[in-house]
Motif scaffolding. Structure first.
Motif, PDB file in Angstrom:
ATOM      1  N   ASP A 236       0.851  -1.184   0.000  1.00 51.30           N
ATOM      2  CA  ASP A 236       0.000   0.000   0.000  1.00 51.30           C
ATOM      3  C   ASP A 236       0.895   1.245   0.000  1.00 51.30           C
ATOM      4  O   ASP A 236       1.675   1.475   0.935  1.00 51.30           O
ATOM      5  CB  ASP A 236      -0.906  -0.023   1.237  1.00 51.30           C
ATOM      6  N   LYS A 239       0.447   3.678   2.976  1.00 47.83           N
ATOM      7  CA  LYS A 239       1.063   3.156   4.200  1.00 47.83           C
ATOM      8  C   LYS A 239       2.580   3.329   4.145  1.00 47.83           C
ATOM      9  O   LYS A 239       3.203   3.697   5.154  1.00 47.83           O
ATOM     10  CB  LYS A 239       0.705   1.679   4.368  1.00 47.83           C
ATOM     11  N   THR A 242       3.357   6.974   4.821  1.00 50.33           N
ATOM     12  CA  THR A 242       3.177   7.320   6.231  1.00 50.33           C
ATOM     13  C   THR A 242       4.343   6.835   7.078  1.00 50.33           C
ATOM     14  O   THR A 242       4.848   7.564   7.941  1.00 50.33           O
ATOM     15  CB  THR A 242       1.861   6.717   6.747  1.00 50.33           C
ATOM     16  N   ALA A 309       6.125  -2.117  10.546  1.00 49.27           N
ATOM     17  CA  ALA A 309       4.824  -2.050   9.879  1.00 49.27           C
ATOM     18  C   ALA A 309       4.526  -3.290   9.067  1.00 49.27           C
ATOM     19  O   ALA A 309       3.436  -3.382   8.469  1.00 49.27           O
ATOM     20  CB  ALA A 309       4.764  -0.812   8.991  1.00 49.27           C
TER      21      ALA A 309
END
Length: 359
Positions: A236, A239, A242, A309
């Motif tokens: 993604d 993501k 971020t 993550a």
């Protein structure tokens, strides 16, 4: 003397020297009159020449003092303008007050020396001209000598002029990391003829200023640190953005990176998209000379953030392959020609009966 009485030298001198001629009063008065008349005829010329020489010296000294004072005030004004600009945001990036002060002092010293040489040299020639000395042979000799020196030392003149313009234009200074074409490294000393560089292995390079055709200064203004993050194409993107932004914000708050980062960490976007990977470009402005250290630390923090993550970069450990169902035929042996009793291989391997052996 042989055969006679010795004669002393004083007697011989007295016999050979003529008697002094007495000077009369009239002759002495005539000589004094001639001297006085000669002084009376030339005193105006002497006074004129002396006053002219005195005027030349006074004007030269006053002009030299005025020029030196004007150059000093100009240098002080340059330093004040640098200090005023330093307080602004852009001035902190582009202006180094101490370095500019040193450069202006060096330039001022050269200009003051040149001005003094020109003014005093011109005054000396004018003084010689006041004494009715023919300056044509002197100037002709100086011109011939200048031409000879120019041809013989043209490389030296080229190096000197190049050094003067490098200092005037502030192309680099002591402590800068530069690429001079023929050599690269940290500037140790800047001279009017030679620039001294220290290479990455500690060697010292002496580069003539006339041989420097281009200069790449890596220490002026600011530098740009760039990092490429390569991830799988199925991740993604929001993501990923971020996570990278959070890593950059955390790094910007920690010491000493809060001083070395001169701007926010920016995610520029996708730099490359392939079938099995995509590359995200990250950039940040840094303090000059600190680019490599910032890039290493930024890669470290981005990698840790991606691992936390659950985002895998390309080239990481591949996922474990799922266990497939057991194959029922995996334990079966391959068919053999000896399994069939009618095959030629079985017939050849069958032992002969005893009746056939007794014949």
């Amino acid at each position: 003397m042989p055969g006679g009485c010795p004669v002393s030298w004083s007697v011989l001198a007295a016999a050979t020297d003529p008697e002094p001629i007495p000077v009369t009063l009239d002759e002495a008065a005539e000589k004094a009159t001639n001297a006085a008349s000669w002084v009376e005829e030339n005193w105006s010329t002497w006074l004129n020449t002396g006053l002219r020489i005195l005027l030349i010296l006074v004007v030269a000294l006053l002009l030299r003092m005025a020029v030196r004072r004007a150059l000093t005030k100009l240098i002080e004004r340059m330093n004040r303008s640098a200090q005023a600009v330093e307080g602004t945001a852009l001035g902190g990036l582009l202006v180094n007050t101490e370095r500019r002060r040193q450069r202006s002092e060096a330039i001022g010293s050269v200009l003051r020396s040149v001005a003094s040489f020109l003014i005093l040299g011109t005054a000396g020639l004018m003084v010689l001209g006041a004494f009715k000395i023919d300056l044509a042979p002197l100037l002709a000799s100086a011109g011939v000598a200048g031409v000879a020196i120019g041809f013989g030392a043209r490389n030296l003149v080229t190096d000197f002029l190049s050094g003067v313009f490098m200092i005037l234009e502030d192309q680099y200074g002591v402590g800068d990391s530069v690429d001079a074409g023929v050599a690269s490294g940290e500037v140790v000393e800047v001279g009017l003829r030679v620039t001294k560089l220290r290479g990455v292995d500690g060697e010292i390079w002496y580069v003539r200023n006339g041989e420097i055709k281009r200069i790449g200064n890596l220490s002026q203004g600011w530098a740009t640190a760039g990092v490429d993050v390569t991830v799988r194409p199925t991740e993604d993107l929001e993501k990923v953005r971020t996570v990278i932004a959070e890593a950059g914000d955390t790094m910007a708050k920690d010491e000493p990176w809060n001083e070395r980062l001169w701007g926010p960490v920016e995610v520029l976007g996708l730099n490359e998209v392939l079938l099995d990977s995509m590359t995200v470009r990250v950039s940040v402005k840094t303090m000059p000379g600190k680019k490599l250290g910032v890039e290493r630390e930024l890669r470290w923090r981005i990698k840790r953030g991606l691992d936390e993550a659950g985002i895998r970069i390309v080239g990481g450990v591949p996922p474990q392959a799922e266990e497939s169902a057991a194959d029922p035929t995996a334990g079966m042996a391959a068919p053999s020609a000896f399994a069939s009793t009618t095959s030629p291989q079985s017939a050849a391997a069958t032992p002969l009966p005893k009746s056939d052996l007794s014949k």
